[in-house]
Structure formats: structure tokens, C-alpha cells
Design an enzyme around this catalytic site. Structure first.
Site, PDB file in Angstrom:
ATOM      1  N   GLU A 254       0.899  -1.160   0.000  1.00 11.40           N
ATOM      2  CA  GLU A 254       0.000   0.000   0.000  1.00 11.40           C
ATOM      3  C   GLU A 254       0.928   1.199   0.000  1.00 11.40           C
ATOM      4  O   GLU A 254       1.685   1.400   0.949  1.00 11.40           O
ATOM      5  CB  GLU A 254      -0.889  -0.077   1.247  1.00 11.40           C
ATOM      6  CG  GLU A 254      -2.119   0.790   1.187  1.00 11.40           C
ATOM      7  CD  GLU A 254      -1.909   1.972   2.087  1.00 11.40           C
ATOM      8  OE1 GLU A 254      -2.271   1.892   3.247  1.00 11.40           O
ATOM      9  OE2 GLU A 254      -1.355   2.995   1.602  1.00 11.40           O
TER      10      GLU A 254
ATOM     11  N   CYS B   1      -2.532   7.467   5.275  1.00 14.30           N
ATOM     12  CA  CYS B   1      -2.627   7.030   3.883  1.00 14.30           C
ATOM     13  C   CYS B   1      -3.951   7.453   3.259  1.00 14.30           C
ATOM     14  O   CYS B   1      -4.072   7.453   2.031  1.00 14.30           O
ATOM     15  CB  CYS B   1      -2.451   5.526   3.791  1.00 14.30           C
ATOM     16  SG  CYS B   1      -3.392   4.624   5.007  1.00 14.30           S
TER      17      CYS B   1
END
Lengths: 483, 483
Positions: free
Chosen positions: B234, B271
């Protein structure tokens, strides 16, 4: 489309095909299961209505038998309808909901969350050379892609272009007649146009069945795009077979015949053909040597394929300690596609030393028989085998001790393959809900996905969760109160 | 393990850690749900028993707030127990069966087929820098890996080594006390040892949360192995927000405040922080400019991180037509971790011209506000956005026309993100069954997988089908008569 000719697709033609696919994508993604079934049924009927013509064409191009090819057309029609059944069931969408909650046990209040799989958009499907129908223009990836809600563009295989393009014509006729946009199913001819399509931002996912080298090169293209896309390749598989001592002793003839049928069927040009066979030293190798001598030559798909096969086989034969166990009847010198069946052999010790070379796929009617003296060799060899689509164990089901041994072998195989076959032969892939036709590399680039079976639609889908969404903004599968 | 020191792991130590993980793998793969719960519960209790100590350590290393860090420890313990619940439910195994059938409608007789997901074996988990607990040594990937039946080796993040290694010590104590092998959870310190672990054939799957550059480099290592393994990264996400005209007019203050909280929370180092915000020109941008001026400086994880952030921000500011919309209160000159909150702005036209540069993640308390005059701009911009973890639409739920507009925006966003958020802010990731914390590249290397939620166990599993297997050779989930 390319007007039914096998001329290489021009840049303008390719642009039109991709534009049509992209234009058709949103409406198709939103279509309901009945609509998808109507399309898939129309394609199945179109195929079935032209079996004889298609089989004749494919025979001219591939040298496969009538029985094999007409069976393949039936399977392909079945696959299309099977995919419609998977859609109708709805479970393939993997829809999951969490109700909103303020429960004090949660680390934070939970919003309304609803997850579902959504179609990726236009898919590029690279046809396989060895299955002009089942992995062809209307084959399993096309069925799964369309069923999942994605327009499909098929890169035609150079080994059977006319068979493919005739299927494309039939499909276009069926789409037109049923009022579906032509953009739902396009085709592209030529290696360079295929790569150009793979680079095009309108293509959102690609699937491939073919050689390791070709597949890895295309995978790199898919990964080097500005936005990489999933590339699902099925590339090569040695499909190990383990025969226990009890099976070799008590089922000798059955195992030997089954193995030879599996190695030589369709000219050994099946992705699940056994390429490495671990058998106890003794009567079974001897019987294999005798029986293989009676085998008629096989016809390979193309003369080029035969030449590649022979080169790869010569490399194996040149390895120290590798010998010819037996060879089938020799082929006629003037037939450039014919190939005698061949079994090589070596000891478990030699195999352990050069497993990397011996356990590479050889695409054709051959296998390497590794003779082991002690079952302990299996504990060393099996965990070191490359990833495969299938692994087979031949055992004696009447012998409780041997069942336990088979279970242990299966445990070792399960870590290296996608399908463990017991007392069967891997050259049958069922179109079924539980089927998994994938395996660790080099068998597949992504061992979680399958090209055949109920889960094959997932290649063309991607999960998205909707948080706190109004009803109107939800995909149909997520609407309404939780079940 | 590394004896609780943050010295780089030696080659010998790493070998011992991987050998222990490999040795523990078969037994752990075969463990039942109650055993897995016992392990996960022991780890949760160990964490909870040391909250104050761990939070204090993490504060020294990361400059995150007490509230944030203690909440994170609670969430991490919750994640461990949540993973045990997923295992107990059993649905995560995706077990499917086909009964044998000779039905004439089938293309070939169907054997008994039973498919299940099996653990891959030792997993390598790269910790995130911004979540010392939730994505740390005992974080979500560790919970999912262990729950799925895989030993886990954690590569400690250099941003908070002592916090991680203290968790490793606590975990080791808990494993010892409960009689579990130490090989179930190992740790490795240092970049080079991390790469060495990733290359090691004993490691069968890897997960990573961090920078685009670092993640892509590691992905390449995973792919270049003799047998490539799945690498789930990710990597970066701009998390677009779209504000409709109705929301900007009627929910102006609520939207402005929510956005600023979301952009600046945890120093913007999340994120899912919104990095690109499409708002109607007019009162909302003006209000944002006024409100941001009141924001206190944020503390970034490390001085290095702040420097990188400023460099990336300077690049954006140098683009033609990009201006500062507003800035928070200036930071003290002598605090190397402090950073004022910043909003940049540009027009929809300018954004369209240089979207590639503007829509890259900037990791820190900043966002780019794109002011659009006409909602038609959304149709052009949103489909061109890079893949993101989240996409948010702020709309007016009381206005039916705006609900329809929000639904259309959500449709566009759903093609580019893994989670669509309606009238919420994306800086909350629920640990829930339906959560999907993944998205198209660069957000994730594989957008079908998630690092958080019920489906997170799948990263550590691989489907295998057993064909015609005797009962003894079947994994427990596949035994017995079909349901």
C-alpha cells in the site's frame, strides 16, 4: 473486429475496437443477470449452430482430432452458460455489509459499510494456441469477462486465426441479432497490435494462456503502464505425478496406461500434461518402457511447435544420468507435425541434482520418469518442485497404510500446486464451481486466480466499499436493508 | 528475534528467525480456530497490559499525541480479536464443493471437487512508519497473517524501532507463557536484512505499507526471486474529495472544518488523507483560506519526513497557476518536526493540464484545492485521477437533485478508488467485515486485497482444490458430506 480476415489489425482498427469496448463498458457493467444470460446464451447457440464448420476449420489449422475439437466446442458452449449461472446465483459478487454501530467495544463508531465486486472495464484476452475453442475467442476468459460485466477484446492466436475470426463473425452476428452493442466483443490480430492494446489505458485487465517467455514479456508491459493493470497469465506447468509403492505394485497396468494416455493425449500439448513422474524403481518403469513402444505417433499443433519441443527435449536428454526409458512408434519422415511419444528416465539422486532443468515444462508428448528407491526421496523432491497447475498421487485406496502415505504426499503437493488429483489424471479440467485452474509460478502469474470454474469471474472484478451511501448511489446488489 | 536491541539483524540471526518460522509453519497451518484465538488473545492482552509504557515509547520516537497512540493500541488489540472472530466464522476459507456427477448435460463427467484456501507459509510484514501499533509489529497484517495460519516475521520500521522491539518482547513473553513456538512471530531490523528476508525462499508472502519508491523496489525483489511471491504493497494515495455545489452552499462551514481536520489530523501523515479537493469556486475556498489560518502547526513523525514533505510541496507550488490558498500558524523555527498546515489552490483548467503532478500524494498536512466553475469539470477530472484508497463526495442529502449528482460522482469515483465515502471523511478506517482498504495503483500493488477488514486474511492464503480425495487427505474444512 477485423472483418474476418487474418490481416494484422491496423492502428485505426484497433482504436475503433477499443473505443467501442470503452463505450459499451458502463452500460454492460450495470446490466442485470438476465441480460448477461441472454448474451452468453446467444453466443453458445451461435457456436453450436456451426460445430461442423468450426471443427473443419480448426482441423485444417491445428491437426487436432475431430473428437477432441467437437468435444471442445460443446465444452465452450457449456462454459458460456455456466458463467451465466454463476452470475444468476450472485454469490460471485462477494457482497458484505456492516451495519452502523456505536458499540462501546469498537475502537471507533462504525459507519454503514457495504462492499461488492465491480467490473474493471474492457478486458484483453490472449487466446491459447492449444485450445481453439475452450480457451479461444469465445472461450473461458471471454465467458468469464462478459459474465462479470466487462467488454472483451480477444487477441487472436496465430496458430488458428481463421477458426478464431470465424467465431468472431458468428459472435458479431449473434450480438447484432440480439441487439447488443458490437463493442462488447472485439478482436485484434497480430503480436504488435496485441501489445499496443495491452498498453492502451482503455484496457483495464488482461488474461493470457501460453508460453512462459511470452507471458512474462506481456506481464512486464502490463506492469510498466502509467497505471499498471492486472495481468493473469497461465504460463507453464510440469504437473508432477507421484506413484506410491503400493500403487506401482498392485495397480501397475492401470497406472501405466493412464499415465501414457495422459502424457500423449492431444499430443501432450495440454497445460496439465504430467511432465515429471516419480515412480518406485522396479516393474512400473519396465512396463512403461514396453507399453510406450506400442504408441502411435502424435500430431502436434504446428511444425514450429514440434521443432521447439524437440529442442527442449534434446536439452533434457543431454543432462548427465538422463536416459531414454522408451519411445513410441517412429513418425513418418515426411510429416512435419508428427512426433513419437517419448519417456525419459533418471534416478532420484540425479533428479535432485538437476531438478531445475528437469522440472521445466516440455510442451509435447513426453515425460521424465524419476525412479526412486525409497519413499524418503519424495520428502526431498516434492517440496523443491516448481509451482504447477496440478499434482497427482496414484495410490492404493484399499490399503490403509497407503492412504496415509497418499495423504502425506498430497500435503506436500498441495504446497506446490493448485489442484491435487487422487487416482485420476490431470488432463481433465472440470467446468465446475470448486475448480481451481491456477498454481504457483511459473504455472500462473497470480496463483489466487483461475481461468476455469466458478471463481474465474473474479479476474475481471475489483472490490469497492461504499461508506454511508444513499440508496440511489449503491450498486443493485448492495441496496435495501441488510439480509 | 533480535534480543530487544535495535541493532541490525545479523545474517545468522535472520537465518535463525526464518528457520524457526519455517519450522512452525506446518503445525500452525493445521491449527484449529480455538488455538488461533488463544494466540491472538494472548497478544492482545500483552498489548493492553503495557499501554502506558508503549505509548510513552512511541511518543519519544514519533511525536504522535497520547490520544492518538492510546487509541491506536486499543484498535490494535481489537484487530487481533477481530481476526480471531473471522477465523471462527470459517467463511474466510471460501470452501466450495462440487459433487461427482455423470449428468449428460456436462461436457465430461465431473469428479468430486473440494476447494479451500490454504496458508501460504511464513509471511514477511513490513511495518508502517505512521502507525507504530495498528500497522506495527502486532498490527493488522500480523493479526491477519497469524489468523490465516502463517508464521509472521516483521521488518521493524526505522521510525520507531524501540516501540516495535518492545512489542516483540511482550509478544515473545506471551507466546512463551501460552506454550506457542517462538517461530510464530519473529522480527528483523535493518533495510538490508529486510531485503535478504524478502529474497529468502522460506518467505512465502510479503506485505508492505509505505512509500511508493520503497514499495516498488521491494515488489521488484519479490518478483525477481526464482519463485516470485505475492507482494502486497500500500504505497500512496491522493484520496480525492468532491464537494457538490449544493454542499458548498448549504454545508459550507461543516465541510470546511471537516476537510481541515482530515487534512491536518496526525500531521496529515495518514494514507487516507485527502490530497486533492474539487470544490465549486466561491464561498467555500474563501472560508477554507480564513479557517486554515487559525490552525496550529502539526508535528510530523520525523524531521526527515518534514523535509521530504516540504520538498514535495515546493514542487507543487512551482507549477504554473498553483497558488497558496492559505496557511496555518507558522511553526517555531527551532522545532525540526513542526509544520504549518497548508492549502494550495488552482483552477480546474490548470489542474486538467498538470493533473499527473498535482495528483501525487504529498505526505503531510497539506492539500490542493481545485476550484471548478462548472460540474462538467468533474466528468473530465475524476476519471483521470490516479488510483486511491478512498474517494469522498460531500453533498446535500436533503436535495434530491444533489443526491443524484452525488450518485454520479460516486460512480466516477468508484472506478478509481477502493472506498467511496459519503458525507464523511476518509481518515477513519473501520476494522469491519465489509472494509476494503486498498485501491488501484499507486494506492495498492494489488487492488483486490485489503490490509484492514474481514478480507485481510486472504493475502496469506491460496486456493487449492482436492479432486477425488480420500477423507484422510482433506483439510478439516473440506471433510464430511457436502452441506
Amino acid at each position: 473486429m477485423t472483418d474476418g480476415t487474418s490481416d494484422e489489425t491496423t492502428e485505426e482498427q484497433l482504436d475503433a475496437v477499443l473505443a467501442a469496448a470503452a463505450a459499451a463498458a458502463p452500460q454492460w457493467a450495470a446490466s442485470d443477470p438476465a441480460t448477461r444470460r441472454r448474451l452468453l446464451e446467444a453466443l453458445a447457440v451461435a457456436l453450436e449452430g456451426a460445430v461442423d464448420e468450426l471443427v473443419a476449420l480448426a482441423q485444417e489449422e491445428t491437426a487436432l482430432s475431430t473428437a477432441r475439437l467437437s468435444g471442445e466446442v460443446r465444452r465452450t458452449a457449456y462454459q458460456l452458460r455456466f458463467a451465466a449461472d454463476v452470475v444468476a446465483d450472485g454469490g460471485y459478487l462477494d457482497a458484505v455489509r456492516d451495519e452502523p454501530s456505536q458499540d462501546a467495544g469498537l475502537p471507533a463508531p462504525r459507519p454503514d459499510l457495504r462492499r461488492v465486486l465491480l467490473p474493471r472495464g474492457p478486458a484483453l484476452v490472449f487466446e491459447a494456441g492449444n485450445f481453439p475453442f475452450a480457451f479461444g475467442l469465445l472461450g473461458t476468459d471471454t465467458a468469464a469477462g462478459l459474465a462479470a460485466g466487462c467488454p472483451v477484446v480477444v487477441k487472436v492466436h496465430p496458430g488458428h486465426p481463421r477458426t478464431s475470426l470465424r467465431q468472431a463473425e458468428l459472435a458479431r452476428g449473434a450480438l447484432d441479432a440480439a441487439g447488443f452493442p458490437a463493442g462488447l466483443l472485439g478482436s485484434v490480430v497480430g503480436g504488435e497490435p496485441g501489445v499496443r492494446a495491452l498498453r492502451d489505458p482503455r484496457v483495464r485487465v488482461a488474461t493470457f494462456t501460453g508460453s512462459l517467455r511470452g507471458g512474462l514479456a506481456l506481464q512486464q508491459v502490463a506492469q510498466e503502464r502509467a497505471e499498471p493493470i492486472p495481468f493473469y497469465g497461465e504460463l507453464g506447468s510440469v504437473n508432477p505425478v507421484v506413484v506410491t509403492a503400493a500403487a506401482a505394485e498392485r495397480r501397475t497396468e492401470e497406472v501405466a496406461k493412464g499415465l501414457l494416455d495422459s502424457v500423449s493425449g492431444s499430443g501432450g500439448q495440454l497445460c496439465t500434461k504430467p511432465g515429471l513422474v516419480l515412480v518406485p524403481a522396479g516393474p512400473l518403469p519396465d512396463l512403461l518402457a514396453r507399453l510406450v513402444a506400442e504408441r502411435a505417433p502424435e500430431r502436434m499443433l504446428t511444425p514450429d511447435g514440434r521443432d521447439r519441443f524437440r529442442e527442449e527435449l534434446a536439452e533434457r536428454r543431454s543432462l548427465p544420468g538422463v536416459e531414454v526409458l522408451g519411445a513410441g512408434r517412429p513418425e513418418a519422415a515426411d510429416d512435419p507435425s508428427a512426433q513419437q511419444v517419448l519417456l525419459l528416465t533418471t534416478s532420484a539422486e540425479r533428479a535432485a541434482e538437476q531438478l531445475e532443468q528437469l522440472a521445466q515444462e516440455v510442451f509435447g508428448p513426453a515425460a521424465v520418469v524419476v525412479a526412486y528407491d525409497d519413499a524418503a526421496a519424495l520428502e526431498e523432491l516434492v517440496p523443491r518442485l516448481p509451482g504447477s497447475l496440478t499434482g497427482t498421487v496414484q495410490y492404493d485406496p484399499e490399503d490403509p497404510e497407503d492412504v496415509a502415505r497418499a495423504a502425506r504426499v498430497a500435503e506436500l503437493l498441495a504446497a506446490r500446486v493448485g489442484r491435487v488429483v487422487f487416482n485420476g489424471w490431470p488432463t481433465g479440467v472440470s467446468v465446475a464451481l470448486a475448480m481451481h485452474h491456477g498454481g504457483p509460478p511459473p504455472a500462473s502469474t497470480d496463483d489466487t486466480t483461475t481461468s476455469v470454474g466458478g471463481a474465474s469471474l473474479r479476474r475481471f472484478l475489483r472490490p469497492v466499499v461504499f461508506q454511508g451511501a444513499p440508496e440511489l448511489a449503491l450498486p443493485p446488489a448492495l441496496r435495501g436493508a441488510p439480509a
